[in-house]
Design a protein around this motif. Structure first.
Motif, PDB file in Angstrom:
ATOM      1  N   ARG A 135       0.869  -1.186   0.000  1.00  0.00           N
ATOM      2  CA  ARG A 135       0.000   0.000   0.000  1.00  0.00           C
ATOM      3  C   ARG A 135       0.898   1.226   0.000  1.00  0.00           C
ATOM      4  NH1 ARG A 135      -4.297  -0.404   4.711  1.00  0.00           N
ATOM      5  NH2 ARG A 135      -5.050   1.446   3.607  1.00  0.00           N
ATOM      6  N   SER A 136       1.084   1.793  -1.181  1.00  0.00           N
ATOM      7  CA  SER A 136       2.037   2.903  -1.289  1.00  0.00           C
ATOM      8  C   SER A 136       1.610   4.111  -0.465  1.00  0.00           C
ATOM      9  CB  SER A 136       2.217   3.309  -2.755  1.00  0.00           C
ATOM     10  OG  SER A 136       0.973   3.655  -3.339  1.00  0.00           O
ATOM     11  N   ASN A 137       0.297   4.344  -0.361  1.00  0.00           N
ATOM     12  CA  ASN A 137      -0.219   5.461   0.438  1.00  0.00           C
ATOM     13  C   ASN A 137      -1.100   4.924   1.557  1.00  0.00           C
ATOM     14  OD1 ASN A 137       0.938   7.107  -1.398  1.00  0.00           O
ATOM     15  ND2 ASN A 137      -0.895   8.290  -1.870  1.00  0.00           N
ATOM     16  N   ARG A 138      -0.978   5.519   2.716  1.00  0.00           N
ATOM     17  CA  ARG A 138      -1.861   5.128   3.809  1.00  0.00           C
ATOM     18  C   ARG A 138      -1.966   6.265   4.807  1.00  0.00           C
ATOM     19  NH1 ARG A 138      -1.921   2.905   8.917  1.00  0.00           N
ATOM     20  NH2 ARG A 138      -3.572   1.376   9.314  1.00  0.00           N
ATOM     21  N   VAL A 139      -3.180   6.499   5.305  1.00  0.00           N
ATOM     22  CA  VAL A 139      -3.383   7.492   6.360  1.00  0.00           C
ATOM     23  C   VAL A 139      -2.905   6.910   7.684  1.00  0.00           C
ATOM     24  CG1 VAL A 139      -5.092   8.806   7.670  1.00  0.00           C
ATOM     25  CG2 VAL A 139      -5.356   8.537   5.199  1.00  0.00           C
ATOM     26  N   VAL A 140      -2.088   7.652   8.397  1.00  0.00           N
ATOM     27  CA  VAL A 140      -1.668   7.254   9.747  1.00  0.00           C
ATOM     28  C   VAL A 140      -2.619   7.950  10.710  1.00  0.00           C
ATOM     29  CG1 VAL A 140       0.214   7.197  11.414  1.00  0.00           C
ATOM     30  CG2 VAL A 140       0.718   7.061   8.972  1.00  0.00           C
ATOM     31  N   ASP A 141      -3.600   7.212  11.215  1.00  0.00           N
ATOM     32  CA  ASP A 141      -4.689   7.840  11.955  1.00  0.00           C
ATOM     33  C   ASP A 141      -4.500   7.847  13.468  1.00  0.00           C
ATOM     34  OD1 ASP A 141      -4.988   5.152  12.272  1.00  0.00           O
ATOM     35  OD2 ASP A 141      -6.934   5.018  11.259  1.00  0.00           O
ATOM     36  N   VAL A 142      -3.397   7.308  13.945  1.00  0.00           N
ATOM     37  CA  VAL A 142      -3.108   7.356  15.379  1.00  0.00           C
ATOM     38  C   VAL A 142      -2.010   8.394  15.604  1.00  0.00           C
ATOM     39  CG1 VAL A 142      -2.291   6.059  17.383  1.00  0.00           C
ATOM     40  CG2 VAL A 142      -3.738   4.930  15.660  1.00  0.00           C
ATOM     41  N   LYS A 143      -2.337   9.439  16.356  1.00  0.00           N
ATOM     42  CA  LYS A 143      -1.409  10.558  16.519  1.00  0.00           C
ATOM     43  C   LYS A 143      -0.069  10.124  17.085  1.00  0.00           C
ATOM     44  CE  LYS A 143      -0.983  15.217  18.450  1.00  0.00           C
ATOM     45  NZ  LYS A 143       0.388  15.014  18.930  1.00  0.00           N
ATOM     46  N   GLN A 144      -0.077   9.217  18.040  1.00  0.00           N
ATOM     47  CA  GLN A 144       1.171   8.765  18.644  1.00  0.00           C
ATOM     48  C   GLN A 144       2.080   8.118  17.595  1.00  0.00           C
ATOM     49  OE1 GLN A 144       0.690   6.010  21.885  1.00  0.00           O
ATOM     50  NE2 GLN A 144       2.886   5.714  22.165  1.00  0.00           N
ATOM     51  N   ASP A 145       1.489   7.308  16.706  1.00  0.00           N
ATOM     52  CA  ASP A 145       2.270   6.668  15.646  1.00  0.00           C
ATOM     53  C   ASP A 145       2.840   7.712  14.686  1.00  0.00           C
ATOM     54  OD1 ASP A 145       1.563   4.257  16.769  1.00  0.00           O
ATOM     55  OD2 ASP A 145      -0.072   3.886  15.361  1.00  0.00           O
ATOM     56  N   TRP A 146       2.014   8.687  14.340  1.00  0.00           N
ATOM     57  CA  TRP A 146       2.457   9.754  13.426  1.00  0.00           C
ATOM     58  C   TRP A 146       3.605  10.555  14.043  1.00  0.00           C
ATOM     59  CZ3 TRP A 146       2.125  10.865   8.508  1.00  0.00           C
ATOM     60  CH2 TRP A 146       2.367  12.167   8.048  1.00  0.00           C
ATOM     61  N   ASP A 147       3.457  10.888  15.319  1.00  0.00           N
ATOM     62  CA  ASP A 147       4.509  11.660  15.996  1.00  0.00           C
ATOM     63  C   ASP A 147       5.807  10.871  16.061  1.00  0.00           C
ATOM     64  OD1 ASP A 147       2.764  13.754  16.375  1.00  0.00           O
ATOM     65  OD2 ASP A 147       2.300  13.260  18.456  1.00  0.00           O
ATOM     66  N   MET A 148       5.715   9.579  16.308  1.00  0.00           N
ATOM     67  CA  MET A 148       6.925   8.752  16.366  1.00  0.00           C
ATOM     68  C   MET A 148       7.609   8.682  15.004  1.00  0.00           C
ATOM     69  SD  MET A 148       5.633   5.634  18.859  1.00  0.00           S
ATOM     70  CE  MET A 148       7.150   4.698  18.687  1.00  0.00           C
ATOM     71  N   LEU A 149       6.813   8.538  13.937  1.00  0.00           N
ATOM     72  CA  LEU A 149       7.384   8.520  12.594  1.00  0.00           C
ATOM     73  C   LEU A 149       8.075   9.834  12.272  1.00  0.00           C
ATOM     74  CD1 LEU A 149       4.522   6.739  10.615  1.00  0.00           C
ATOM     75  CD2 LEU A 149       6.838   5.862  10.976  1.00  0.00           C
ATOM     76  N   LEU A 150       7.431  10.947  12.631  1.00  0.00           N
ATOM     77  CA  LEU A 150       8.027  12.263  12.385  1.00  0.00           C
ATOM     78  C   LEU A 150       9.332  12.424  13.161  1.00  0.00           C
ATOM     79  CD1 LEU A 150       4.955  14.682  12.395  1.00  0.00           C
ATOM     80  CD2 LEU A 150       6.451  14.170  10.458  1.00  0.00           C
ATOM     81  N   ASN A 151       9.361  11.948  14.395  1.00  0.00           N
ATOM     82  CA  ASN A 151      10.577  12.068  15.206  1.00  0.00           C
ATOM     83  C   ASN A 151      11.723  11.248  14.615  1.00  0.00           C
ATOM     84  OD1 ASN A 151       9.497  13.811  17.115  1.00  0.00           O
ATOM     85  ND2 ASN A 151       8.754  12.161  18.428  1.00  0.00           N
ATOM     86  N   LEU A 152      11.416  10.057  14.135  1.00  0.00           N
ATOM     87  CA  LEU A 152      12.455   9.231  13.517  1.00  0.00           C
ATOM     88  C   LEU A 152      12.962   9.873  12.225  1.00  0.00           C
ATOM     89  CD1 LEU A 152      10.820   5.732  14.096  1.00  0.00           C
ATOM     90  CD2 LEU A 152      12.993   6.502  15.063  1.00  0.00           C
ATOM     91  N   MET A 153      12.026  10.419  11.434  1.00  0.00           N
ATOM     92  CA  MET A 153      12.423  11.086  10.197  1.00  0.00           C
ATOM     93  C   MET A 153      13.261  12.319  10.497  1.00  0.00           C
ATOM     94  SD  MET A 153      12.057  10.947   6.795  1.00  0.00           S
ATOM     95  CE  MET A 153      10.469  10.374   6.166  1.00  0.00           C
ATOM     96  N   GLU A 154      12.859  13.068  11.511  1.00  0.00           N
ATOM     97  CA  GLU A 154      13.622  14.266  11.879  1.00  0.00           C
ATOM     98  C   GLU A 154      15.009  13.888  12.369  1.00  0.00           C
ATOM     99  OE1 GLU A 154      14.767  17.974  12.083  1.00  0.00           O
ATOM    100  OE2 GLU A 154      12.796  17.381  11.319  1.00  0.00           O
ATOM    101  N   GLY A 155      15.115  12.750  13.081  1.00  0.00           N
ATOM    102  CA  GLY A 155      16.423  12.284  13.509  1.00  0.00           C
ATOM    103  C   GLY A 155      17.331  11.984  12.328  1.00  0.00           C
ATOM    104  N   LEU A 156      16.787  11.323  11.319  1.00  0.00           N
ATOM    105  CA  LEU A 156      17.554  11.057  10.105  1.00  0.00           C
ATOM    106  C   LEU A 156      17.935  12.357   9.404  1.00  0.00           C
ATOM    107  CD1 LEU A 156      15.626   7.991   8.660  1.00  0.00           C
ATOM    108  CD2 LEU A 156      18.071   8.059   9.107  1.00  0.00           C
ATOM    109  N   ASN A 157      16.997  13.292   9.375  1.00  0.00           N
ATOM    110  CA  ASN A 157      17.238  14.582   8.716  1.00  0.00           C
ATOM    111  C   ASN A 157      18.371  15.343   9.390  1.00  0.00           C
ATOM    112  OD1 ASN A 157      16.765  16.639   6.845  1.00  0.00           O
ATOM    113  ND2 ASN A 157      15.320  17.669   8.179  1.00  0.00           N
TER     114      ASN A 157
END
Length: 282
Positions: free
Chosen positions: A107-129
């Motif tokens: 599934r190339s696109n998917r809504v991340v509807d749990v805020k905690q999961d979204w925040d964790m993904l953003l934090n990991l991406m920001e760490g890589l950035n």
């Protein structure tokens, strides 16, 4: 440093994508895995000739991308886009359940509807950035690979179970064989480099193990063994301070020359040159 140079040196590149900084363009020359988190607005993009529209709160995950192009964006569009070398991505996710990875990538696109999961993904991406801007050192590949691996573990955990925590799929016999093969690799690859060893441990033929690996990963069994072996060798050469002769012995090579031949075939560099390059990173 441009994107391709960053990927070549670090294995990945994180791009803050906005209408003002439309820098993704078309990528043709290599294979990449793409992970994007859309924080606002919407975008229409094309990957491998597939055109898709996505909007805020969605994640994009796409493997083996040889062409990526953003076709249109809303004025308020913002996203963080991770472009990671396919071989680096593969090394980072070895050991995560194959069917789980397939579920995420299917599934190339998917809504991340749990805020905690979204925040964790953003934090990991920001760490890589943030980490990609740091001067390189001998731990760079391991640290960035761990961050990407954690992103994939999180996606697998949240997308491969239903609302009650039940798995969305059942492991097949071949799934179990492949998982056991990966576990055997982690425990034995330092000294066991041949497909026959792992097939014997699994009580199946080398041909059948090869078919399983091709089906589950798109790679031959020997290619997987060599990839994992190379990853461990790189860490040993960078971090241990041991002589190449000792490393060759520890990793089951007949001599230093055999180690050098394998390493050059996989990287284009001798182990000594690779160590010097790592030591020269500031």
């Amino acid at each position: 440093m441009d994107q391709k140079q960053t990927i070549a040196e670090k294995g990945y590149c994180v791009i803050d994508l906005t209408p003002e900084r439309h820098v993704v363009g078309r990528i043709i020359s290599a294979k990449y895995t793409i992970v994007a988190l859309i924080t606002s607005g919407s975008v229409e993009y094309e990957m491998n000739m597939e055109t898709v529209r996505a909007s805020a709160g969605m994640r994009i995950v796409f493997p083996h991308v040889s062409m990526l192009n953003t076709l249109s964006m809303s004025d308020d569009f913002k996203a963080m886009v991770l472009v990671i070398n396919d071989s680096f991505a593969f090394e980072s996710i070895v050991g995560i359940g194959t069917e789980k990875i397939r579920t995420v990538f299917s599934r190339s696109n998917r809504v991340v509807d749990v805020k905690q999961d979204w925040d964790m993904l953003l934090n990991l991406m920001e760490g890589l950035n943030q980490y990609q801007s740091f001067p390189g050192n001998k731990y760079s590949q391991q640290l960035s690979g761990a961050l990407f691996r954690n992103m994939m573990i999180l996606l697998c955990d949240t997308e491969c179970t239903d609302a009650n925590g039940r798995a969305r799929f059942v492991y097949s016999v071949t799934d179990n064989y492949f998982r056991d093969f990966v576990n055997l690799l982690n425990d034995n690859v330092r000294t066991e480099h041949e497909v026959a060893f792992y097939a014997d441990k699994l009580n199946i033929t080398a041909k059948y193990l090869g078919e399983i690996c091709k089906q589950k990963s798109g790679r031959k069994a020997k290619e997987i063994i060599s990839s994992v072996l190379l990853s461990q060798l790189k860490r040993e050469i960078m971090m241990s301070g041991k002589s190449m002769k000792v490393i060759a012995f520890d990793f089951g090579f007949s001599d230093q020359s055999s180690l050098g031949k394998f390493f050059r075939k996989m990287t284009g560099l001798s182990p000594i040159v690779f160590r010097k390059q790592c030591a020269g990173l500031k």
